[in-house]
Scaffold this motif. Sequence first.
Motif, PDB file in Angstrom:
ATOM      1  N   GLN A  66      60.984  25.706  33.574  1.00 58.96           N
ATOM      2  CA  GLN A  66      61.559  24.419  33.973  1.00 58.96           C
ATOM      3  C   GLN A  66      61.470  23.394  32.842  1.00 58.96           C
ATOM      4  N   SER A  67      60.452  23.557  31.990  1.00 58.17           N
ATOM      5  CA  SER A  67      60.298  22.614  30.871  1.00 58.17           C
ATOM      6  C   SER A  67      61.272  22.911  29.738  1.00 58.17           C
ATOM      7  N   GLY A  68      61.920  24.068  29.805  1.00 58.78           N
ATOM      8  CA  GLY A  68      62.849  24.456  28.742  1.00 58.78           C
ATOM      9  C   GLY A  68      62.184  25.122  27.560  1.00 58.78           C
ATOM     10  N   ALA A  69      60.868  25.328  27.631  1.00 58.57           N
ATOM     11  CA  ALA A  69      60.153  25.962  26.519  1.00 58.57           C
ATOM     12  C   ALA A  69      60.484  27.444  26.446  1.00 58.57           C
ATOM     13  N   ARG A  70      60.412  27.996  25.257  1.00 63.48           N
ATOM     14  CA  ARG A  70      60.634  29.419  25.065  1.00 63.48           C
ATOM     15  C   ARG A  70      59.274  30.105  24.938  1.00 63.48           C
ATOM     16  N   SER A  71      59.017  31.049  25.795  1.00 66.41           N
ATOM     17  CA  SER A  71      57.726  31.734  25.804  1.00 66.41           C
ATOM     18  C   SER A  71      57.946  33.179  26.207  1.00 66.41           C
ATOM     19  N   GLN A  72      57.577  34.080  25.336  1.00 67.50           N
ATOM     20  CA  GLN A  72      57.742  35.502  25.656  1.00 67.50           C
ATOM     21  C   GLN A  72      56.871  35.894  26.841  1.00 67.50           C
ATOM     22  N   ALA A  73      55.632  35.385  26.887  1.00 65.37           N
ATOM     23  CA  ALA A  73      54.744  35.699  28.001  1.00 65.37           C
ATOM     24  C   ALA A  73      55.359  35.222  29.313  1.00 65.37           C
ATOM     25  N   ALA A  74      55.902  34.012  29.318  1.00 66.75           N
ATOM     26  CA  ALA A  74      56.525  33.486  30.539  1.00 66.75           C
ATOM     27  C   ALA A  74      57.749  34.303  30.922  1.00 66.75           C
ATOM     28  N   ASN A  75      58.534  34.702  29.931  1.00 68.64           N
ATOM     29  CA  ASN A  75      59.727  35.491  30.216  1.00 68.64           C
ATOM     30  C   ASN A  75      59.355  36.832  30.851  1.00 68.64           C
ATOM     31  N   ILE A  76      58.304  37.454  30.351  1.00 67.91           N
ATOM     32  CA  ILE A  76      57.837  38.719  30.911  1.00 67.91           C
ATOM     33  C   ILE A  76      57.406  38.529  32.359  1.00 67.91           C
ATOM     34  N   VAL A  77      56.610  37.490  32.591  1.00 69.30           N
ATOM     35  CA  VAL A  77      56.092  37.250  33.941  1.00 69.30           C
ATOM     36  C   VAL A  77      57.219  36.909  34.912  1.00 69.30           C
ATOM     37  N   MET A  78      58.174  36.077  34.489  1.00 65.20           N
ATOM     38  CA  MET A  78      59.251  35.685  35.391  1.00 65.20           C
ATOM     39  C   MET A  78      60.140  36.874  35.765  1.00 65.20           C
ATOM     40  N   VAL A  79      60.478  37.689  34.801  1.00 65.61           N
ATOM     41  CA  VAL A  79      61.271  38.882  35.120  1.00 65.61           C
ATOM     42  C   VAL A  79      60.480  39.784  36.066  1.00 65.61           C
ATOM     43  N   GLY A  80      59.179  39.935  35.777  1.00 66.68           N
ATOM     44  CA  GLY A  80      58.348  40.724  36.675  1.00 66.68           C
ATOM     45  C   GLY A  80      58.298  40.128  38.067  1.00 66.68           C
ATOM     46  N   GLY A  81      58.222  38.807  38.150  1.00 65.70           N
ATOM     47  CA  GLY A  81      58.182  38.144  39.448  1.00 65.70           C
ATOM     48  C   GLY A  81      59.465  38.332  40.234  1.00 65.70           C
ATOM     49  N   PHE A  82      60.605  38.208  39.557  1.00 60.52           N
ATOM     50  CA  PHE A  82      61.886  38.413  40.241  1.00 60.52           C
ATOM     51  C   PHE A  82      62.003  39.864  40.730  1.00 60.52           C
ATOM     52  N   ALA A  83      61.560  40.805  39.891  1.00 62.76           N
ATOM     53  CA  ALA A  83      61.617  42.212  40.293  1.00 62.76           C
ATOM     54  C   ALA A  83      60.678  42.474  41.464  1.00 62.76           C
ATOM     55  N   LEU A  84      59.510  41.836  41.442  1.00 61.36           N
ATOM     56  CA  LEU A  84      58.551  42.002  42.535  1.00 61.36           C
ATOM     57  C   LEU A  84      59.159  41.526  43.850  1.00 61.36           C
ATOM     58  N   ALA A  85      59.940  40.440  43.765  1.00 59.65           N
ATOM     59  CA  ALA A  85      60.612  39.904  44.963  1.00 59.65           C
ATOM     60  C   ALA A  85      61.942  40.606  45.231  1.00 59.65           C
ATOM     61  N   GLU A  86      62.288  41.565  44.357  1.00 61.05           N
ATOM     62  CA  GLU A  86      63.560  42.282  44.440  1.00 61.05           C
ATOM     63  C   GLU A  86      64.744  41.320  44.394  1.00 61.05           C
TER      64      GLU A  86
END
Length: 586
Positions: free
Chosen positions: A105-125
């Motif tokens: 939401q802050s617009g920052a670029r973070s590989q760790a955040a990108n990994i977690v968010m994709v994982g979170g979306f996949a976890l929620a299908e």
Amino acid sequence: MPASFLRNLPILTPTFCFRPFVSLAVLAATGALAAQSAVAEGLAGAYLAGRAATYESDFSAAADYYTRALVRDPSNPLLMENVVFAHLAQGQMKQAIPVAERLWQSGARSQAANIVMVGGFALAEDFQTILERDEESRQIHPLVDGLVEAWAHMGTGSVDKALAVFDRIAEEEALRPFALYHKALALASAGNYGGAEALFAADEGQLARLSRRAALARIEILSQLGENEQALATLEASFGSATDPALDDIRARLAAGEALGFSIASTARDGIAEVFFTLAAVMSGEAASDFVLMYARVAAALSPQHIDAVLLSADLLDQLGRYELSIATYKQVPNTHPEYYAAEMGRAEAMRRAAKPDAAAEVLEQLVQDFPTLPQISISLGDLLRQQEDYAGAVAAYDTALSLLAEDAGSRWFLYYARGIAHERLKEWPKAEADFRASLALRPDSPQVLNYLGYSLIEKDDKLDEALGMIEQAVAARPDSGYIVDSLGWVFYRLGRYEEAVAHMERAVELMPVDPVVNDHLGDVYWAVGRQREAEFQWKRALSFIRSGKGDGEADPDRIRSKLEIGLDQVLEQEGAAPLQVANEG
């Protein structure tokens, strides 16, 4: 060969090195910008404590300290990234997701955040959101992003689009095997086992040789096609005579005509888990362990039945020195799973490295009872007991392992060698010599065995010409091994060839400058050639390197002090030993 050589003898079970550098995921936290921001906001204490914890891989403390700092400065993207990473490293993806979302939401670029968010979306299908994310600002890794996109299409039911993405990735030669592997898994997950097998069968079955999991995937696919005989042949071609509970279970079920279920990636979520595991497995040993850990943790979170991801996570934590967390992760594997024995062996190794040898031995002894036909468990137990100087227990464990191993097993030579050492430590020389010679019969050029047997024969004043030849052969094979070079110098000393001993002992000290035994040996050699002041200097050095004032193998501090007080000649006389005498002296 000093007795301290025993401490450095390798064990047959795998060991791993501590990570040499901090990963990309935490490099940002070490930057001047983060430090300046933290200090400016009065956060120096929590920030610096978090940074120190990160360098120590103490993820729990790092999460705590960085969270404290983040409370004071909730918009700091670098603090947020470190909180995300610390939670993910502990396997706490659900705790990492809200902070990762704030980073997005802050617009920052973070590989760790990108990994977690994709994982979170996949976890929620929520596969549609994965497809709609901005590829440029939310990039993880080109291969990961492409494979995740394909599996997300599978999740939305767009099989044709998914296959098109796999084909697009496969156009790049270096990525082609990974793309085809995941395409085969995707086809199998959609029930198209024939299409999946066609990919595995191409290029003489090359795809199944990518990894153990790839081989198992093809075996399951063949079984689904009713081809159990070919599945058994594939298992034999992939694993040979190797045996473990998982492989034995598969063999038995195939032989009984049972159709194996397809378990490697039966859903889109499992497929995305396999993407992260694929990258983790490829990077393991190449990238920093804490960086690889992020991928392994996401794979395990998305697919709890992905035991390989759990085992890899636990192993990486062991490499990072987080033994208690590693032990807890290994414990996640249920005792009903075929890989339970592997998890318990890993747990025992983590306990050993955590300086809990008794607990490790207890785990291995129970495993021997639970899996009495698996030699690797007895090998691990023997290695552990030998390192703890329980040589009688080590001999018993090695006896069991040798009785279980096939006659043509490649590790038999090492077991004879290890058991020979245990016999030698128990002063059972005839048995020790027989084991060393049995080892050499299987591995004639082994420098470790040549060195140990040759040195032992010299110490016993037996077969001197053969012994010297063995050690010279060992040195030729390992000229930079301080222990082996020390052996050659010490053999010349014991033979009265003092001048010849000097250069070798000096070289050994160059290779092992702080080893007390080698420095003590050089002192004796210097004394023997009349360089008494230099001898005294080396003995003093040897004393300074003995830990806690206790003896270190052959480096007896009381004996060294006596040499400094009255000289080596008088010490030898008091001991009733033969006086120094140059070989061939008239």
